[in-house]
Design an enzyme around this catalytic site. Structure first.
Site, mmCIF file in Angstrom:
data_model
loop_
_atom_site.group_PDB
_atom_site.id
_atom_site.type_symbol
_atom_site.label_atom_id
_atom_site.label_comp_id
_atom_site.label_asym_id
_atom_site.label_seq_id
_atom_site.Cartn_x
_atom_site.Cartn_y
_atom_site.Cartn_z
ATOM 1 N N SER A 43 25.944 42.497 30.384
ATOM 2 C CA SER A 43 26.855 42.281 31.522
ATOM 3 C C SER A 43 26.678 43.383 32.560
ATOM 4 C CB SER A 43 28.299 42.185 31.027
ATOM 5 O OG SER A 43 28.495 40.990 30.322
ATOM 6 N N LYS A 102 50.587 33.747 45.760
ATOM 7 C CA LYS A 102 50.788 35.184 45.756
ATOM 8 C C LYS A 102 51.077 35.656 44.324
ATOM 9 C CE LYS A 102 51.472 39.339 47.309
ATOM 10 N NZ LYS A 102 50.331 40.146 47.772
#
Length: 320
Positions: free
Chosen positions: A123, A175
């Site tokens: 990764s 949000k």
């Protein structure tokens, strides 16, 4: 009464002596820590006029690190003729891995850089490795895990059982989503997936550019799986099997004198104090001397915290 007064005076004198030696011991510990800190600042900083091969080790989970960034800047300005980037990391934050990639590519503009994969470079660790001009891995090193993820806990079921309800007022439905205290809405999940896929596209483009892969070849290595070094060389994720000796031999093919000394480069403060050994010993001594506040302060000075925020490029085998 006279005998009692003498005993009281003797006890007071004894207390003063004990207090003196406590303070003296704490002062000595402070001096030792200061000396250790000064010594560690000079560690891993080869003189700028001295030709050498720089060895930089990147290990553990990759996070934002100002000291590491300063090290790469110093290395870029040094007289190192070649660089060994020794990687042993499962990855970490995508942005932190990107910062390493950019810093290593800048260094590679003026000298050859070779990455050495130890146990794992997956990764974000692989993002760091492909910044090098050449990658060497052991036959059983673990690499790959090319992908991006975002994880977050969902406590909504637990909160329901406890009878706790979290209320919020938002400027818009997306949000602070996902929040972990309420089920993730389909809209929030879709927005998060778009974020993940965009970072994944960046990661794949990087692999395609650096490893010269495209089409089926690229698809075969970007499905998130990991590979051994033996598999990775056939898939063109690494260039050579071996270790640091092979890496130095490759540097020699790029005009670097293989006889140059290999010098360890470490971030400032990465000596004994950074390992926490001196700090722990000093804290224990302070506790034993009756100064628990000092002990707590010494321990607190080393609590940098392991916080991974944002998108992750990290290999983490699931525990079943």
């Amino acid at each position: 009464m006279a005998l009692n007064a003498e005993a009281i005076l003797e006890r007071r004198s004894l207390r003063r002596r004990v207090a003196f030696w406590r303070v003296a011991a704490i002062v000595l510990v402070g001096v030792a820590l200061a000396v250790g800190a000064l010594a560690s600042r000079g560690a891993g900083k080869p003189g700028p006029r001295s030709a050498h091969i720089a060895r930089v080790e990147l290990s553990g989970v990759i996070m934002d690190d100002e000291k590491r960034a300063k090290l790469f800047k110093s290395l870029d300005k040094s007289e190192a003729k070649g660089v060994l980037l020794v990687v042993n990391s499962p990855g970490g934050g995508v942005t932190a891995s990107e910062d390493i990639y950019v810093a290593v590519r800048k260094i590679a503009e003026t000298r050859p850089v070779v990455a050495v994969v130890q146990t794992v470079a997956a990764s974000g660790g692989y993002i760091a490795a492909i910044a090098a001009d050449h990658i060497v891995a052991r036959q059983n090193s673990i690499t790959g895990s090319i992908g991006v993820l975002a994880q977050y806990p969902n406590f909504s079921g637990l909160l329901d059982k406890l009878g706790v309800e979290v209320e919020s007022v938002k400027s818009s439905p997306l949000k602070a989503a996902p929040s972990g205290v309420e089920p993730t809405s389909p809209e929030a999940r879709k927005a998060l997936e778009a974020l993940i896929l965009d970072s994944f596209a960046w990661f794949k483009d990087l692999v395609s550019e650096r490893r010269k892969l495209s089409g089926p070849q690229l698809a075969a290595v970007t499905d998130g799986r990991v590979f051994t070094g033996r598999q990775a060389i056939g898939l063109k994720l690494v260039d050579e099997l071996g270790g640091e000796d092979e890496a130095i031999a490759w540097l020699a093919t790029k005009g670097v004198d293989a006889g140059l000394p290999v010098r360890e480069w470490k971030p400032e403060g990465s000596g004994l104090g950074a390992l926490g050994l001196a700090r722990s010993a000093a804290a224990s001594l302070a506790d034993g001397l009756g100064a628990p506040a000092l002990g707590a302060a010494l321990r607190g000075a080393g609590q940098d915290g392991l916080v991974l925020d944002g998108l992750l490029a990290v290999w983490q085998p699931a525990a079943q």
